[in-house]
Scaffold this active site. Structure first.
Site, PDB file in Angstrom:
ATOM      1  CG  ASN A 185      -3.427  11.300 -37.060  1.00  0.00           C
ATOM      2  OD1 ASN A 185      -4.401  11.032 -37.746  1.00  0.00           O
ATOM      3  ND2 ASN A 185      -3.175  10.708 -35.911  1.00  0.00           N
ATOM      4  CE  LYS A 213     -11.287  -9.535 -38.196  1.00  0.00           C
ATOM      5  NZ  LYS A 213     -11.750  -8.913 -36.996  1.00  0.00           N
TER       6      LYS A 213
HETATM    7  O1  M6R Z   1      -8.973   0.050 -31.616  1.00  0.00           O
HETATM    8  P1  M6R Z   1     -10.440  -0.271 -31.540  1.00  0.00           P
HETATM    9  O2  M6R Z   1     -10.712  -1.582 -30.894  1.00  0.00           O
HETATM   10  O3  M6R Z   1     -11.241   0.834 -30.930  1.00  0.00           O
HETATM   11  O4  M6R Z   1     -10.888  -0.393 -33.062  1.00  0.00           O
HETATM   12  C1  M6R Z   1     -12.233  -0.589 -33.388  1.00  0.00           C
HETATM   13  C2  M6R Z   1     -12.386  -0.960 -34.845  1.00  0.00           C
HETATM   14  O5  M6R Z   1     -11.889   0.044 -35.675  1.00  0.00           O
HETATM   15  C3  M6R Z   1     -11.662  -2.270 -35.180  1.00  0.00           C
HETATM   16  O6  M6R Z   1     -12.095  -3.309 -34.366  1.00  0.00           O
HETATM   17  C4  M6R Z   1     -11.903  -2.651 -36.652  1.00  0.00           C
HETATM   18  O7  M6R Z   1     -13.246  -2.976 -36.844  1.00  0.00           O
HETATM   19  C5  M6R Z   1     -10.978  -3.793 -37.053  1.00  0.00           C
HETATM   20  N1  M6R Z   1     -10.435  -3.542 -38.356  1.00  0.00           N
HETATM   21  C6  M6R Z   1     -11.671  -5.110 -37.095  1.00  0.00           C
HETATM   22  O8  M6R Z   1     -10.853  -6.131 -37.520  1.00  0.00           O
END
Ligand code: M6R
Length: 604
Positions: free
Chosen positions: A98, A481
């Site tokens: 990963n 969303k």
């Molecule tokens: O885990 P994190 O809050 O750092 O993630 C940030 C974004 O990757 C995350 O909010 C992403 O935009 C989601 N899929 C939104 O629904």
């Protein structure tokens, strides 16, 4: 992204590995694979697409093996295909990875010069080749791995099997997460806690630069200089039940409905009986002159709401920036800056790197995260955990509203110690905050109204979301969303900016989701809605209970209870989450695992 698992012990490993991967599928689902050690050698079974495609293949190949590794992939180098699926093998080495190898092209050319043929387009396969080459040179497995890690640049969590070592696994970590669960004469390896929770709660967090050598009854850790290091296990408190769907059709729907509980859990232990906010060990240093919020995606939008909350209450300037922009632009940061990072997973690579950068520049660091002991909290000076519980749906919902509650508490706390709000105002704000879960319940009870509205718009090709002030970030979040789970194009805009361009989009076909609650911005936003109506646009309004003016001008209407304007986003976000959810479900898209996405973005 990508999820990796491993097992060595006295039990059969295939089902354990498969079950672990199921819990990690939120990290990627472009392909999946498992390798296990048989008396005849290492066997690998892999497939393109979701993990469930692997099940029939595994059933066709029953095995009593008790040592193996597995992977679920989010493609970076090379398209989703069986060839590019992990595990990758070269000679005696089979491994899962990963992360991203940055000097992959250079190393690939070196391998070509050594007449090594690659069977995939991945950056991972080159790691297997170099370890194998080192073994061929007569190096020990540990040296072969260590010397290869010195060659590669980038990020990795690796689990490695070596032919001839039937019950052993080697692991290595640099920036990508990797944990080891300790059972009785057995060890579990995983990218994240839920994958091992059914089996053990004793968890060792590997650190950057570590290499681990694992056999059923012993484990050793080495640092980058191959010096033995001690890594102790911690007991994790985690309620596994919350990682199940619990009768809901999708995790996302369950998580939307969990929001009242999440807010209660995030808030209640931090408000004392005497009405003071105690954000754990965090204290706002007097010398802090500026707060700089860094985050990605939905967490970034919660940061935008946080700016309204903190500036309004505590009168400290707050800047909000995408982590991926912050870290590459030489930001003006020093010890008078508080870097406030927001990350549900606590593992997002861009945010992690931005926090590291900020620390280098001497800033104090506070993180808001939902995952206990994840990497960002571990390197931050202070952490305020949201107690939302595991968020499995790729589209973030309950983590977002919990972040808003945490930001609001930071705002009230900072205002209190800076003396920028009266005791009366503070008490009112905390009273309103404590009432948010009940108001959320009320909204959720009306969710069928949103379902009816959603059905009317499933054939729309695009949506506009507009709002002003603290609800503007909710317009952005609503659009995100919808995009991520329904694949319908949507844009969020400040309502007052419409006339500077986006108004050209409006016609009878365009649904305009408008947040028009009764606050200081109400009259101005209503003017903007009139502009939409005059051009034939369809207004889906989210308004304050009892607002008959908005009822008159909107095509569809959903009402939310009144609260302090700074807390409105915690309520207005629920209808936009539900709208996206129901539209996607009607369209039949994969709500919990939308295409091309992964929950935890551990690549830059
Ligand atoms: O885990 P994190 O809050 O750092 O993630 C940030 C974004 O990757 C995350 O909010 C992403 O935009 C989601 N899929 C939104 O629904």
């Amino acid at each position: 992204m990508c999820g990796i698992v491993g097992y060595t012990g006295n039990n059969k490993c295939i089902n354990l590995l498969y079950d672990g991967l199921e819990k990690l599928e939120y990290r990627g689902y472009d392909s999946a694979g498992i390798s296990f050690i048989e008396p005849s050698g290492i066997k690998t079974i892999k497939t393109q697409g979701k993990l469930s495609n692997l099940k029939p293949l595994l059933e066709k190949t029953p095995s009593g093996s008790s040592c193996g590794i597995g992977h679920t992939r989010w493609a970076t180098h090379g398209k989703p295909s069986v060839e590019n699926a992990h595990p990758h093998t070269s000679g005696k080495i089979t491994l899962v990875h990963n992360g991203i190898i940055e000097n992959y092209s250079e190393l690939k050319n070196q391998l070509a010069g050594m007449s090594r043929t690659l069977s995939s387009e991945t950056d991972t396969e080159i790691i297997a080749h170099f370890i194998d080459i080192n073994l061929e040179k007569g190096k020990t497995p540990l040296d072969a791995i260590h010397d290869t890690l010195n060659l590669i640049r980038g990020t990795w969590a690796l689990a490695i099997l070596i032919d001839g070592y039937p019950d052993q696994i080697w692991c290595a970590k640099n920036q990508s997460p990797l944990i080891i669960g300790a059972g009785e004469d057995e060890y579990f390896i995983a990218s994240d806690i839920p994958a091992i929770m059914p089996n053990t709660r004793n968890v060792i967090f590997m650190e950057d630069g570590d290499i681990a050598h694992i056999a059923p009854t012993e484990i050793s850790f080495y640092d980058i200089h191959l010096k033995t290091v001690r890594r102790v296990s911690q007991t994790i408190q985690w309620n596994g039940v919350t990682a199940e769907k619990g009768g809901y059709r999708h995790f996302m729907l369950k998580e939307i409905f969990e929001q009242p509980r999440c807010i209660l859990d995030t808030v209640s232990s931090r408000i004392s009986a005497s009405g003071n906010i105690t954000p754990e060990n965090f204290t706002l240093d007097e010398k802090i002159k500026k707060i700089h919020i860094i985050a990605c995606g939905t967490s970034y939008y919660s940061g935008l709401v946080g700016k309204y909350m903190i500036e309004e209450l505590a009168r400290i300037p707050v800047e909000v920036e995408f982590s991926s922009e912050f870290r590459y632009r030489n930001p003006i940061i020093d010890s008078s800056t508080l870097i406030l990072s927001i990350s549900q997973s606590g593992e997002t690579a861009d945010t992690l790197a931005a926090v590291k950068e900020a620390k280098k520049l001497g800033a104090q660091t506070l993180s808001i995260s939902n995952v206990i002991n994840s990497q960002i909290p571990r390197i931050s000076d202070y952490t305020l955990y949201t107690h939302a519980g595991p968020e499995i749906g790729v589209a973030s919902t309950k983590a977002f509203s919990s972040q808003l509650a945490a930001l609001f508490m930071i705002g009230v706390y900072a205002a209190d110690i800076r003396g920028t709000i009266t005791a009366e105002r503070k008490n009112q704000l905390l009273y309103d905050l404590k009432n948010i879960p009940a108001k959320m319940h009320h909204i959720l009870e009306q969710s069928s109204q949103i379902k009816v509205i959603a059905r009317r718009y499933i054939h729309s090709h695009g949506f506009l979301y507009i709002a002003r002030g603290m609800n503007y970030p909710i317009a952005l979040e609503g659009a995100l969303k919808l995009k991520e789970i329904s694949y319908i194009h949507a844009e969020g805009y400040p309502a007052g900016e419409m006339k500077h361009g986006p108004i050209a989009l409006i016609d009878e076909e365009l649904p305009v989701v408008s947040i028009v609650t009764r606050n200081n911005y109400y009259n101005k936003t209503m003017n903007n809605l009139e502009e939409v109506r005059a051009r034939g646009g369809k207004i889906i309004a989210i308004a304050t209970t009892g607002d008959m003016e908005t009822a008159d001008i909107s095509t569809d209407l959903f009402m939310v209870p009144e609260t302090d304007p700074l807390l409105e986003p915690l309520l207005t976000v629920i209808p936009v989450q539900l709208l996206a959810y129901f539209i996607s479900d009607f369209k039949g898209t994969d709500v919990d695992q939308p295409r091309n996405l992964a929950k935890s973005v551990t690549v830059e």
